[in-house]
Design a protein around this motif. Sequence first.
Motif, PDB file in Angstrom:
ATOM      1  N   LEU A 177     -79.607  56.606  33.446  1.00 44.31           N
ATOM      2  CA  LEU A 177     -79.309  57.043  32.101  1.00 44.31           C
ATOM      3  C   LEU A 177     -78.280  56.404  31.753  1.00 44.31           C
ATOM      4  O   LEU A 177     -77.079  56.750  31.870  1.00 44.31           O
ATOM      5  CB  LEU A 177     -79.244  58.485  31.794  1.00 44.31           C
ATOM      6  N   THR A 180     -76.636  57.562  25.984  1.00 45.32           N
ATOM      7  CA  THR A 180     -76.315  59.029  25.555  1.00 45.32           C
ATOM      8  C   THR A 180     -77.610  59.399  24.694  1.00 45.32           C
ATOM      9  O   THR A 180     -77.508  60.532  24.201  1.00 45.32           O
ATOM     10  CB  THR A 180     -75.289  59.592  25.242  1.00 45.32           C
ATOM     11  N   LEU A 206     -83.885  62.390  25.112  1.00 42.27           N
ATOM     12  CA  LEU A 206     -82.885  62.889  25.955  1.00 42.27           C
ATOM     13  C   LEU A 206     -81.605  62.474  25.250  1.00 42.27           C
ATOM     14  O   LEU A 206     -81.419  61.325  24.918  1.00 42.27           O
ATOM     15  CB  LEU A 206     -82.984  62.314  27.486  1.00 42.27           C
ATOM     16  N   MET A 208     -77.114  63.379  25.178  1.00 42.18           N
ATOM     17  CA  MET A 208     -76.158  64.533  25.439  1.00 42.18           C
ATOM     18  C   MET A 208     -75.073  64.824  24.139  1.00 42.18           C
ATOM     19  O   MET A 208     -74.930  64.187  23.111  1.00 42.18           O
ATOM     20  CB  MET A 208     -75.089  63.533  26.109  1.00 42.18           C
ATOM     21  N   TRP A 213     -76.636  67.316  29.036  1.00 42.24           N
ATOM     22  CA  TRP A 213     -77.766  66.550  28.482  1.00 42.24           C
ATOM     23  C   TRP A 213     -78.728  67.606  27.649  1.00 42.24           C
ATOM     24  O   TRP A 213     -78.698  68.850  28.501  1.00 42.24           O
ATOM     25  CB  TRP A 213     -78.723  66.230  29.637  1.00 42.24           C
ATOM     26  N   TYR A 253     -76.195  64.545  37.207  1.00 43.72           N
ATOM     27  CA  TYR A 253     -75.072  64.243  36.406  1.00 43.72           C
ATOM     28  C   TYR A 253     -73.962  65.070  36.573  1.00 43.72           C
ATOM     29  O   TYR A 253     -74.179  66.259  36.963  1.00 43.72           O
ATOM     30  CB  TYR A 253     -75.574  63.973  34.973  1.00 43.72           C
TER      31      TYR A 253
END
Length: 293
Positions: A177, A180, A206, A208, A213, A253
């Motif tokens: 990934l 973000t 997806l 952040m 996430w 993550y």
Amino acid sequence: MYGQLVPVGGGPPLPLLEPRLVLGRAADCDLRIAGKTVSGRHCELEYIDGYWWVRDLGSQNGTGINGKRCTHKKILPNEVLWVAKQRFRVNYVAAEEDDATEDLAASLLLDEGGLKGAPGKPPVPTGKNPRGDTQPTEAQSKATRDLPVPIDANSTPLPAHVFGRLVPCGGGDPIPLIRTDLLVGRRSRCDVQLSFTNVSSQHCRLFMEGGYWFVEDLNSSNGVKVDGVRVQHKAIPPGSILSVAKHRYTLEYTPTGPDALPDEDPFAQSLLEKAGLQRRQNQPLPPELDMDD
């Protein structure tokens, strides 16, 4: 070895064994790239002064870096190379001052998940200090620090340019990934392309927020689940299982937000949204990339 090309949608990496390589569909290319949109001799990669460069060879459907078309451009480590509709993460370590560091970086690239030693971490070759203790040399530590490594509860954070990864539960190469805010789907323009018939063309997003996430279903046909529960919009704690249609991935993550996720508002979604039957209104799709479809 000078690095490797890692297919963004999954598949075995392509090693970069020479400092100059021609990519394309023709049999005489150094790296053959399948796909009818790929030209016979599509583009050339050349390793110059410690960095990879790409040069388009007059291809019909273009070459790009991170979704932007180009004719001749430097490729930084872990940027995404577009060969027509095919996408590859260019995994390498920029040249160091001494040959020993280049040799170390090349050996580490052979196994991104770590060769021996602590689970989930690549081993750090050590040198001797004047007291006889073993410790990494400065150059070795830098080369190791710059490589993407797996994330778990006991590991160190990923480099700044990698924010986590999706690890297929059934086996296969992890998907990095690298931004973000990512669009996931079957279309070639998606940031994370999942080439399965039961995955919608633009399946989910997806992104952040607050160091964690989140996933948002984009009105997909077969839905999104987090740890087996169908969701419309939800935070994903580290180590959770994200299901895109029937395809399951562990999201690895290191969160950078608070120690605990904020409580979700139980009234933020309608019953239809919670059941995955209705998409939230007035939610724009992420902007599409500039490469030709």
